[in-house]
Design an enzyme around this catalytic site. Structure first.
Site, PDB file in Angstrom:
ATOM      1  N   GLU A 105       0.834  -1.212   0.000  1.00 37.35           N
ATOM      2  CA  GLU A 105       0.000   0.000   0.000  1.00 37.35           C
ATOM      3  C   GLU A 105       0.868   1.261   0.000  1.00 37.35           C
ATOM      4  OE1 GLU A 105      -2.401  -1.393   3.367  1.00 37.35           O
ATOM      5  OE2 GLU A 105      -4.162  -1.141   2.099  1.00 37.35           O
ATOM      6  N   GLU A 125      -4.249  -9.435   3.867  1.00 36.87           N
ATOM      7  CA  GLU A 125      -5.076  -9.122   5.042  1.00 36.87           C
ATOM      8  C   GLU A 125      -6.233 -10.094   5.237  1.00 36.87           C
ATOM      9  OE1 GLU A 125      -3.813  -7.028   2.917  1.00 36.87           O
ATOM     10  OE2 GLU A 125      -2.872  -5.379   4.035  1.00 36.87           O
TER      11      GLU A 125
END
Ligand code: NAI
Length: 699
Positions: A105, A125
């Site tokens: 990210e 995640e």
């Protein structure tokens, strides 16, 4: 220092330096924003490179901050990424080795990205019951396309940088470096090449669409629903990526955040995060330094080539470690080898194993009838009949022949490892390695620590477990160790349920609906009901006052040992494993109730599940109190990896914590008042009672 700041001519390089994988902990995040500010304020800097030292660009969130306020302390990851985007000078991410979760990210927030080949790129995640929470669901689809991004986000699986870089139209990587070694230089060159570009490109400004629009997301939703029925996160991944195609970027970010925060609070997410930490915790032994030296293990001997010996041997062959199998008779060796071959050939047929790998593995396997030939093995694992006399003879032999320093392990499932150790002059070298059947498949390994087991022996065996890809949990010496000691109480309770009015199928169904891979009776049929029978016969002598239902004994008296005899709690058709409810067994239980004068009652699924799961929990509390398990999460690992406990419930102890220990204790006291159950059985373990009184949890 969690980051370093260095000038390379007119380029500032910010290097994440937070071993082992440059987790984005508070200090690292702060280092990045400070580096950015410094570079932006320095007229000599034309461009900025962010990279990672050592074995990763960044593996994402720092696990040491997991669930603590530090994880959110400003600058949090969102603010860091915003600072990167807002840098007035171009920021180039130079990624290598690992770019996962928050690490990816962060890279996606940079203006440019260059990757070394071989880098594992992922948003994992979902494996913790979450979605990416720092823009991953909004930015990744903009650079690799909606489908690729959604596949990566829903699976959490890593994809190699060179594969992503080869996708047509991809904008994830502006450049693929020639090699990891040239990445640093090539990233500086890229930074210089883009130094004057304005406006700076931002991923947030790229379009995001799927040509099929709603139809695609409907399809994705259906697929995910079918695959992940007990987990909420995968469906939210779809929602978040869909938002990237429909909402303005900033609104998409708010939506992603909302989903992330809500998922964080679900029991499934808590369970998955718990297990993630539990797995790491299990490898740490509280009273032993983490850097305890290990003995070198380069060759293995296995004594006994039966069901377990063969499976145990396969683990090591798969890991490329040579194994010598020892038996008493050539026929037994031949049988053992034939089973191993059959197993591998099954994998060959299914395409799970290549011919050359198969041959390599078989070439590592040798056999012998003679102890002299195994004397140089570094580790010997005994898997002979479960009789103390037989074990005694084997361990005396091993003591006589094995080289000094060899580790002597027993796969015993019920016998006292200290007693086995005492057959030798080197009890410090003796340890239990309790594999589960089928030993080449099941993840769990209970490492049984004897009173005299040396630290380096324990450390070595834990290391060996990792090499053969097992989840090792240390257990102290007691009857049944962690897993089977608990399952005995669960089975006793299952017997009481039958006497009170349940059928085996009803109990199994309720427990399977709760999420267990298999209910207690199907499990009994698979493992062999004779095993429990033998244990009970011992208990009737050792602890004559302990209450048992006699239903399982009646079943065994009929020779219904389970799948291996073609009949058990269920009927089986030849060659098939489907459990068919058996009228004969139902009648047998009915008659038994009549003999006892019991009028059956209807028992709810909820009561069935509570009685069975709380049986595990209460015995688990005894095990903790006795110091047999070092921590509650170790017990959870045992049940998840060895007994088919539903992963999304986090293991029995974690589940009890989720229900609330007060509520667990309340239910137990209700069961204790049931005249057909056993009040003694439901006496809360002292540890459980204390936790309830103090308002505490196990984990
Ligand atoms: P098995 O009966 O399939 O195999 C035992 C093998 O040991 C036979 O091949 C036999 O010929 C050989 N053997 C017997 N005495 C020997 C000796 N003195 N020297 C060399 N070989 C000898 O039994 P299984 O199921 O493999 O069990 C072995 C051990 O593993 C037992 O201690 C058992 O409690 C334990 N275990 C079994 C599990 C299971 O599910 N079957 C699970 C976990 C542990």
């Amino acid at each position: 220092m969690s980051t370093q700041y260095q000038m390379h001519g007119d380029v500032a390089v910010i290097t994440l330096n937070n071993p082992p994988v440059n987790g984005l902990g508070f200090a690292t995040r702060q280092g990045i924003t400070e580096g950015l500010a410094q570079a932006n304020a320095d007229a000599a800097v034309k461009a900025i490179v962010i990279t990672g030292a050592g074995k990763a660009f960044s593996g994402g969130a720092d696990l040491r901050e997991f669930g603590t306020p530090k994880a959110l302390q400003e600058p949090n990851l969102l603010s860091v990424i915003l600072a990167v985007e807002n840098s007035s000078k171009p920021v180039v991410a130079a990624v290598h080795s690992v770019a996962m979760g928050g690490g990816l990210e962060l890279a996606l927030g940079c203006h440019y990205r260059i990757a070394a080949p071989g880098c594992n790129v992922a948003l994992p995640e979902v494996k913790l019951g979450l979605i990416p929470g720092a823009g991953g669901t909004q930015r990744l689809p903009r650079v690799v396309g909606v489908e690729t991004a959604l596949n990566m986000i829903v699976s959490g699986e890593p994809v190699k940088s060179e594969i992503l870089a080869s996708l047509p139209g991809q904008k994830l990587f502006d450049k693929l470096a020639a090699s990891p070694e040239t990445l640093a230089e090539e990233s500086l060159a890229l930074a210089r090449a883009v130094a004057d570009v304005r406006p700076l490109p931002l991923v947030r400004n790229l379009p995001c669409k799927h040509p099929l629009g709603d139809a695609y997301f409907q399809f994705a939703r259906n697929t995910v629903k079918a695959m992940a029925k007990n987990y909420p996160a995968p469906a939210k991944c779809v929602d978040a990526v869909e938002a990237a195609t429909k909402k303005k970027f900033d609104d998409g970010m708010v939506f992603e955040r909302e989903l992330f925060v809500n998922l964080m609070l679900t029991p499934e997410c808590r369970a998955l995060r718990h297990l993630f930490m539990a797995e790491r915790a299990a490898s740490k032994i509280p009273d032993m330094p983490a850097d305890t030296a290990q003995r070198a293990i380069q060759s293995i001997a296995v004594i006994g080539a039966g069901t377990m010996g063969g499976g145990i041997a396969m683990n090591f062959l798969n890991a490329g470690i040579p194994v010598k199998l020892l038996e008493t008779k050539p026929e037994a060796l031949e049988r053992g080898i034939a089973t191993i071959r059959k197993n591998y050939e099954g994998q060959l047929k299914k395409g799970k194993l290549k011919q050359d790998k198969y041959e390599q593995r078989m070439a590592l396997l040798s056999t012998t009838l003679n102890y002299e030939e195994i004397k140089d093995a570094d580790l010997v694992i005994e898997a002979v009949f479960e009789e103390m006399g037989v074990k005694e003879a084997v361990f005396k032999q091993l003591d006589a022949v094995m080289k000094p320093g060899a580790i002597l392990a027993s796969n015993t499932s019920t016998l006292n490892v200290d007693q086995i150790a005492a057959f030798t002059q080197r009890p410090q070298d003796v340890v239990g390695m309790h594999f589960f059947s089928p030993a080449n498949v099941m993840k769990l390994l209970e490492v049984v620590r004897g009173a005299k087991t040396a630290h380096d022996v324990l450390a070595t065996v834990m290391g060996v477990a990792k090499k053969i890809k097992k989840t090792a949990v240390v257990s102290g010496v007691c009857d049944g160790f962690i897993g089977n000691r608990m399952i005995e109480q669960y089975s006793r309770q299952a017997g009481f349920l039958l006497e009170e009015g349940c059928t085996p199928a009803q109990v199994d169904k309720a427990v399977e609906k709760f999420g267990f891979a298999m209910g207690p009776f199907r499990m009994g049929d698979l493992a062999g009901n004779d095993i429990g029978w033998a244990i009970r016969k011992r208990r009737y002598v050792e602890t004559p006052n302990l209450k048992y239902s006699k239903t399982a004994d009646l079943l065994c008296e009929l020779g219904r040992f389970g799948q291996k005899t073609g009949a058990g709690w269920y009927d089986y058709q030849a060659g098939k494993r489907d459990a068919i409810p058996s009228q004969l067994v139902v009648d047998m239980i009915d008659k038994h109730r009549k003999d006892l004068g019991i009028t059956p009652r209807k028992i709810s699924d909820e009561e069935i599940v509570q009685r069975l799961v709380y049986s595990l929990v209460n015995e688990g509390a005894h095990i903790l109190e006795d110091g047999i398990a070092a921590r509650a999460s170790d017990i959870d690992m045992v049940y998840i990896t060895g007994y088919g406990f539903p992963i999304y419930r986090g293991g029995p102890m974690q589940y009890a914590d989720t229900v609330g220990l007060f509520n667990v204790a309340q239910s137990m006291s209700r069961f204790a008042k049931n005249p057909l159950d056993d009040a003694e059985f439901w006496k809360p373990a002292p540890l459980l009672a204390r936790k309830v009184a103090e308002g505490k949890t196990f984990n």
